[in-house]
Design a protein around this motif. Structure first.
Motif, PDB file in Angstrom:
ATOM      1  N   ALA A  68      68.363   1.539  72.723  1.00  0.00           N
ATOM      2  CA  ALA A  68      69.367   1.341  71.682  1.00  0.00           C
ATOM      3  C   ALA A  68      70.373   2.480  71.637  1.00  0.00           C
ATOM      4  O   ALA A  68      71.520   2.283  71.203  1.00  0.00           O
ATOM      5  N   SER A  69      69.992   3.667  72.078  1.00  0.00           N
ATOM      6  CA  SER A  69      70.905   4.809  72.029  1.00  0.00           C
ATOM      7  C   SER A  69      72.088   4.641  72.971  1.00  0.00           C
ATOM      8  O   SER A  69      73.083   5.361  72.861  1.00  0.00           O
ATOM      9  N   ARG A 108      64.178  -0.969  61.195  1.00  0.00           N
ATOM     10  CA  ARG A 108      65.238  -1.246  62.167  1.00  0.00           C
ATOM     11  C   ARG A 108      64.758  -2.304  63.146  1.00  0.00           C
ATOM     12  O   ARG A 108      63.612  -2.269  63.595  1.00  0.00           O
ATOM     13  N   ASP A 159      62.211   1.655  73.106  1.00  0.00           N
ATOM     14  CA  ASP A 159      63.141   0.765  72.406  1.00  0.00           C
ATOM     15  C   ASP A 159      64.320   1.539  71.835  1.00  0.00           C
ATOM     16  O   ASP A 159      65.473   1.118  71.952  1.00  0.00           O
ATOM     17  N   SER A 160      64.045   2.662  71.199  1.00  0.00           N
ATOM     18  CA  SER A 160      65.140   3.445  70.618  1.00  0.00           C
ATOM     19  C   SER A 160      65.956   4.145  71.703  1.00  0.00           C
ATOM     20  O   SER A 160      67.157   4.390  71.533  1.00  0.00           O
ATOM     21  N   GLU A 175      61.471  -0.648  64.615  1.00  0.00           N
ATOM     22  CA  GLU A 175      61.013   0.628  64.068  1.00  0.00           C
ATOM     23  C   GLU A 175      60.412   0.334  62.707  1.00  0.00           C
ATOM     24  O   GLU A 175      60.915  -0.525  61.968  1.00  0.00           O
ATOM     25  N   PHE A 225      66.194   9.351  69.910  1.00  0.00           N
ATOM     26  CA  PHE A 225      65.212   8.311  70.216  1.00  0.00           C
ATOM     27  C   PHE A 225      63.820   8.910  70.172  1.00  0.00           C
ATOM     28  O   PHE A 225      63.640  10.122  70.338  1.00  0.00           O
ATOM     29  N   ASP A 226      62.833   8.045  69.943  1.00  0.00           N
ATOM     30  CA  ASP A 226      61.430   8.456  69.938  1.00  0.00           C
ATOM     31  C   ASP A 226      60.622   7.734  71.002  1.00  0.00           C
ATOM     32  O   ASP A 226      59.595   8.226  71.454  1.00  0.00           O
ATOM     33  N   PHE A 272      65.838  -3.808  66.801  1.00  0.00           N
ATOM     34  CA  PHE A 272      66.720  -3.503  67.921  1.00  0.00           C
ATOM     35  C   PHE A 272      67.376  -4.769  68.458  1.00  0.00           C
ATOM     36  O   PHE A 272      66.728  -5.826  68.542  1.00  0.00           O
TER      37      PHE A 272
END
Length: 472
Positions: free
Chosen positions: A447-448, A313, A443-444, A289, A439-440, A315
């Motif tokens: 990660a969530s 960030r 990847d996020s 990120e 998350f957006d 990941f």
């Protein structure tokens, strides 16, 4: 399900039906649109020679190129009701609904004569039920659709390989501002037409409505119908696929010398993936990120210039983590390409395949260093994230939507009878949020799931409606 807010609904509507055209809007006009050309006075012919020396001519080169540039005709069957899109009246009076065939014209380029491969734009053939190709010798052949990539606007077709001529693919990376180029296509449906000019700029991005961008800009006239045609250098090598022209007043205002073409290097990469992956394009990701570097951040990090993508960030298990990137690093270049902000980095990643090797120019603690890493595939298998998502696969939203402010992840497939299918998840759903965390992007989203939630509830957008699914 309750209605999705209008702006997001309109934004995400393009995610279905082949993700909609990557046609360039808000001033960036697709040459596939029809328009009436203005009639111009004929120019006086140049003499064949001057002082005994023959006049320079593009004719010998074009004699080899023109047979490889084709006209592309697409047809789409649509249902038309006198009640428009009103579903109630359309169901009440189905006998009033009529079939209509929408036709469009564009251009294409034969790039492999032995296999009959033809490159064109995604927006030329998007949603078509039938596509045919007319060669320069007058033959019309049925084309087989092999695949397309909306986010780069590249599509691949195949025609019967009978006495075809192909254009060799050139090195678009070697183009310089000022190099002479020639555009060949089928503007306004008039037939094969040649225009010439120079390379006005390379690496153009941030154009409205487009996906991943690295356009060649040229002042060679690119008009409606030129979409998918050839941009060639003086050696007759394909250096770009013509895709759009820019005119705030629309195509009716005529050409103003702002045309854009997809570099041949990108088209070559996308074509190779479409062939190897059965019509699908796979993309790589660093797994970071970032935020844009402004004057305040530049001062805090000891940067000489307020530019770059600051890593906020990294990941776990990502390419960036394996390469040793960390929060606070600032990415200012990638494979020699300047990175001015987070969007530029995202655009760069979107044009890389998962097995690509990337050398990043990084500033860490005020000192420059280089990091070389391989990317990792951005697509995700749901079962690897959470057992309740088994059978589903997830991908990034089309970049054209992200540029309009959309966020989330796309459900690219759901296996019949799988756990995800039994919970009601469907291919084409857009996951807007989840009880696993915020998350957006993909990847996020991954990660969530670092900590699996007791109940997994997904907020889903489907067919213009938003609702929630409890995953069992």
């Amino acid at each position: 399900m309750r209605p999705l807010p209008t702006l997001l609904a309109l934004t995400l509507a393009a995610a279905f039906g082949g993700f909609a055209a990557t046609a360039l809007r808000d001033g960036l006009r697709s040459p596939a649109e029809a328009a009436t050309p203005a009639l111009l006075p004929a120019a006086a012919a140049l003499p064949a020679s001057a002082n005994g020396a023959p006049m320079p001519s593009l004719a010998p080169m074009l004699q080899k190129v023109l047979p490889a540039v084709v006209s592309v005709h697409s047809e789409q069957h649509v249902q038309v009701s006198p009640f428009g899109n009103d579903p109630i009246f359309s169901r009440m009076f189905p006998e009033l609904t009529q079939d209509r065939i929408n036709q469009s014209l564009g251009s294409g380029v034969i790039v492999d004569a032995a296999k009959g491969y033809v490159l064109t734009n995604h927006h030329v053939i998007e949603g078509a039920d039938a596509v045919s190709v007319t060669l320069s010798d007058g033959r019309t052949l049925k084309a087989e659709f092999l695949g397309s990539d909306p986010d780069t606007d590249v599509a691949l077709m195949r025609i019967p390989a009978q006495n075809l001529t192909a254009i060799p693919l050139g090195n678009s990376g070697a183009l310089r501002v000022g190099d002479f180029v020639v555009a060949v296509g089928n503007p306004f449906g008039l037939g094969q037409t040649v225009t010439s000019g120079i390379v006005s700029a390379v690496g153009r991005s941030n154009l409205p409505g487009a996906g991943y961008q690295n356009f060649i800009q040229t002042d060679a006239s690119i008009n409606p119908g030129n979409s998918g045609g050839a941009l060639v250098n003086l050696n007759g090598e394909l250096v770009g696929i013509n895709t759009a022209s820019f005119n705030p007043r629309g195509s009716m205002a005529g050409n103003i010398g702002l045309g854009f073409a997809i570099p041949a290097d990108i088209a070559r990469n996308i074509m190779g993936q479409l062939i190897a992956n059965k019509g699908v394009v796979r993309r790589g990701t660093l797994g970071v990120e970032t935020q844009d570097v402004d004057a305040r951040i530049a001062k805090a990090l000891g940067l000489a210039d307020a530019r770059g993508a600051a890593v906020t960030r990294v990941f776990p298990e990502s390419a960036a983590a394996a390469a040793g990137l960390r929060a606070g690093d600032v990415i200012v270049g990638a494979n020699g390409q300047r990175i001015d902000d987070g969007e530029a980095l995202r655009n760069f990643q979107g044009l890389q395949s998962p097995d690509a090797k990337v050398t990043l120019d990084v500033v860490r603690d005020g000192k420059p260093l280089q990091v070389t890493t391989g990317l990792r595939e951005s697509a995700r298998d749901g079962g690897s994230l959470d057992a309740r998502l088994a059978g589903a696969s997830f991908g990034e939203l089309p970049e054209t939507l992200r540029r309009q402010g959309a966020s989330g992840v796309l459900v690219t497939s759901v296996a019949a009878g799988s756990r995800a299918a039994r919970s009601g998840l469907r291919s084409g759903d857009v996951i807007l949020s989840a009880s696993s965390g915020g998350f957006d992007d993909l990847d996020s989203f991954r990660a969530s799931f670092a900590r699996s939630p007791r109940q997994l509830v997904l907020t889903v957008w489907r067919s213009g409606q938003r609702g929630q699914l409890l995953m069992q």
